[in-house]
Design a protein around this motif. Structure first.
Motif, PDB file in Angstrom:
ATOM      1  N   PHE A 125       0.873  -1.177   0.000  1.00  0.00           N
ATOM      2  CA  PHE A 125       0.000   0.000   0.000  1.00  0.00           C
ATOM      3  C   PHE A 125       0.905   1.220   0.000  1.00  0.00           C
ATOM      4  CE2 PHE A 125      -2.161  -3.461   2.103  1.00  0.00           C
ATOM      5  CZ  PHE A 125      -3.395  -3.465   1.496  1.00  0.00           C
ATOM      6  N   ARG A 126       0.766   2.042  -1.039  1.00  0.00           N
ATOM      7  CA  ARG A 126       1.600   3.239  -1.138  1.00  0.00           C
ATOM      8  C   ARG A 126       0.745   4.475  -0.961  1.00  0.00           C
ATOM      9  NH1 ARG A 126       6.184   1.160  -3.965  1.00  0.00           N
ATOM     10  NH2 ARG A 126       5.571  -0.923  -4.606  1.00  0.00           N
ATOM     11  N   PHE A 127       1.131   5.343  -0.059  1.00  0.00           N
ATOM     12  CA  PHE A 127       0.425   6.620   0.109  1.00  0.00           C
ATOM     13  C   PHE A 127       1.326   7.606   0.821  1.00  0.00           C
ATOM     14  CE2 PHE A 127      -0.723   3.693   3.504  1.00  0.00           C
ATOM     15  CZ  PHE A 127      -0.591   4.431   4.656  1.00  0.00           C
ATOM     16  N   LYS A 128       0.884   8.863   0.799  1.00  0.00           N
ATOM     17  CA  LYS A 128       1.645   9.924   1.456  1.00  0.00           C
ATOM     18  C   LYS A 128       1.201  10.064   2.903  1.00  0.00           C
ATOM     19  CE  LYS A 128       3.449  13.598  -1.399  1.00  0.00           C
ATOM     20  NZ  LYS A 128       3.601  13.032  -2.724  1.00  0.00           N
ATOM     21  N   LEU A 129       2.152  10.381   3.773  1.00  0.00           N
ATOM     22  CA  LEU A 129       1.800  10.667   5.156  1.00  0.00           C
ATOM     23  C   LEU A 129       1.345  12.127   5.211  1.00  0.00           C
ATOM     24  CD1 LEU A 129       1.794   9.643   8.130  1.00  0.00           C
ATOM     25  CD2 LEU A 129       3.977  10.819   8.369  1.00  0.00           C
ATOM     26  N   ASP A 130       0.058  12.334   4.914  1.00  0.00           N
ATOM     27  CA  ASP A 130      -0.498  13.689   4.914  1.00  0.00           C
ATOM     28  C   ASP A 130      -1.348  13.844   6.172  1.00  0.00           C
ATOM     29  OD1 ASP A 130      -1.771  16.090   4.520  1.00  0.00           O
ATOM     30  OD2 ASP A 130      -2.119  15.755   2.378  1.00  0.00           O
ATOM     31  N   LEU A 131      -0.866  14.687   7.092  1.00  0.00           N
ATOM     32  CA  LEU A 131      -1.519  14.789   8.402  1.00  0.00           C
ATOM     33  C   LEU A 131      -2.486  15.956   8.508  1.00  0.00           C
ATOM     34  CD1 LEU A 131       1.630  13.961  10.544  1.00  0.00           C
ATOM     35  CD2 LEU A 131      -0.186  12.404   9.846  1.00  0.00           C
ATOM     36  N   HIS A 132      -2.652  16.711   7.422  1.00  0.00           N
ATOM     37  CA  HIS A 132      -3.630  17.805   7.465  1.00  0.00           C
ATOM     38  C   HIS A 132      -5.025  17.245   7.679  1.00  0.00           C
ATOM     39  CE1 HIS A 132      -0.309  19.716   5.154  1.00  0.00           C
ATOM     40  NE2 HIS A 132      -0.585  20.662   6.024  1.00  0.00           N
ATOM     41  N   THR A 133      -5.860  18.031   8.355  1.00  0.00           N
ATOM     42  CA  THR A 133      -7.228  17.578   8.575  1.00  0.00           C
ATOM     43  C   THR A 133      -8.072  17.921   7.356  1.00  0.00           C
ATOM     44  OG1 THR A 133      -6.939  18.011  10.906  1.00  0.00           O
ATOM     45  CG2 THR A 133      -9.198  17.691  10.152  1.00  0.00           C
ATOM     46  N   CYS A 134      -8.802  16.937   6.851  1.00  0.00           N
ATOM     47  CA  CYS A 134      -9.683  17.170   5.705  1.00  0.00           C
ATOM     48  C   CYS A 134     -10.877  18.012   6.168  1.00  0.00           C
ATOM     49  CB  CYS A 134     -10.157  15.842   5.134  1.00  0.00           C
ATOM     50  SG  CYS A 134     -11.462  16.029   3.921  1.00  0.00           S
ATOM     51  N   GLY A 135     -11.188  19.048   5.409  1.00  0.00           N
ATOM     52  CA  GLY A 135     -12.283  19.938   5.777  1.00  0.00           C
ATOM     53  C   GLY A 135     -13.643  19.256   5.723  1.00  0.00           C
ATOM     54  N   GLU A 136     -13.761  18.195   4.916  1.00  0.00           N
ATOM     55  CA  GLU A 136     -15.056  17.539   4.749  1.00  0.00           C
ATOM     56  C   GLU A 136     -15.300  16.448   5.782  1.00  0.00           C
ATOM     57  OE1 GLU A 136     -16.429  16.411   0.716  1.00  0.00           O
ATOM     58  OE2 GLU A 136     -14.724  17.654   0.103  1.00  0.00           O
ATOM     59  N   CYS A 137     -14.399  15.501   5.879  1.00  0.00           N
ATOM     60  CA  CYS A 137     -14.651  14.362   6.781  1.00  0.00           C
ATOM     61  C   CYS A 137     -13.968  14.529   8.130  1.00  0.00           C
ATOM     62  CB  CYS A 137     -14.257  13.049   6.117  1.00  0.00           C
ATOM     63  SG  CYS A 137     -12.490  12.874   5.832  1.00  0.00           S
ATOM     64  N   LYS A 138     -13.152  15.585   8.272  1.00  0.00           N
ATOM     65  CA  LYS A 138     -12.474  15.895   9.541  1.00  0.00           C
ATOM     66  C   LYS A 138     -11.477  14.823   9.972  1.00  0.00           C
ATOM     67  CE  LYS A 138     -15.249  19.439   9.857  1.00  0.00           C
ATOM     68  NZ  LYS A 138     -14.756  20.631   9.157  1.00  0.00           N
ATOM     69  N   ARG A 139     -11.103  13.974   9.010  1.00  0.00           N
ATOM     70  CA  ARG A 139     -10.076  12.976   9.316  1.00  0.00           C
ATOM     71  C   ARG A 139      -8.774  13.477   8.735  1.00  0.00           C
ATOM     72  NH1 ARG A 139     -12.947   7.875   9.949  1.00  0.00           N
ATOM     73  NH2 ARG A 139     -11.128   6.739   9.311  1.00  0.00           N
TER      74      ARG A 139
END
Ligand code: ZN
Length: 148
Positions: A125-139
């Motif tokens: 599984f490849r993905f970026k470690l993006d820790l910003h909070t999503c404005g829509e789902c708040k995750r």
């Protein structure tokens, strides 16, 4: 005329039903620990970034009830700007917990190598470690379920 109107109403009702089904599928990926669902894992595995920069892998049934880790083997490879770091995991309680922590920073690439058993073929599984909070789902973005 009356019949076609009826059909139209039926079609509208059906599309609402379809839409609801899709929304339900999506929320199935809203993992209880707030982490990222690792697709096609059985039991469902969840990747969670912890505040102390360690990683936890939780396991769930299809109904998202917690189950204990069994034979799974997980390795995470982080490619941060200082180079590659490999994290290994050990069993703690029901989950797998990384023995070491992720490098400082974020936005770098991760590869999660997941094996159902020590001898199984790994799923990557490849993905970026993006820790910003999503404005829509708040995750956190790495665990975002909005599909953007
Ligand atoms: Zn989102």
């Amino acid at each position: 005329m009356k019949t076609s109107l009826r059909l139209l109403t039926l079609a509208a009702a059906l599309s609402v039903a379809l839409f609801t089904a899709t929304a339900a599928d999506k929320s199935a990926k809203a993992m209880p620990g707030g982490g990222r669902f690792l697709e096609k894992t059985e039991p469902h595995a969840e990747f969670v970034f912890q505040k102390d920069r360690s990683i936890t892998i939780n396991f769930y049934t299809a109904e998202l009830k917690t189950v204990a880790a069994t034979t799974q083997v997980v390795t995470v490879i982080a490619t941060a700007k200082d180079g590659k770091t490999t994290l290994e995991f050990e069993k703690k309680g029901d989950s797998l917990v990384s023995k070491t922590k992720l490098p400082e920073g974020e936005g770098y690439n991760l590869v999660v190598q997941f094996k159902q058993t020590a001898d199984a073929k790994p799923q990557n599984f490849r993905f970026k470690l993006d820790l910003h909070t999503c404005g829509e789902c708040k995750r956190a973005e790495y665990a975002c379920i909005c599909g953007h």
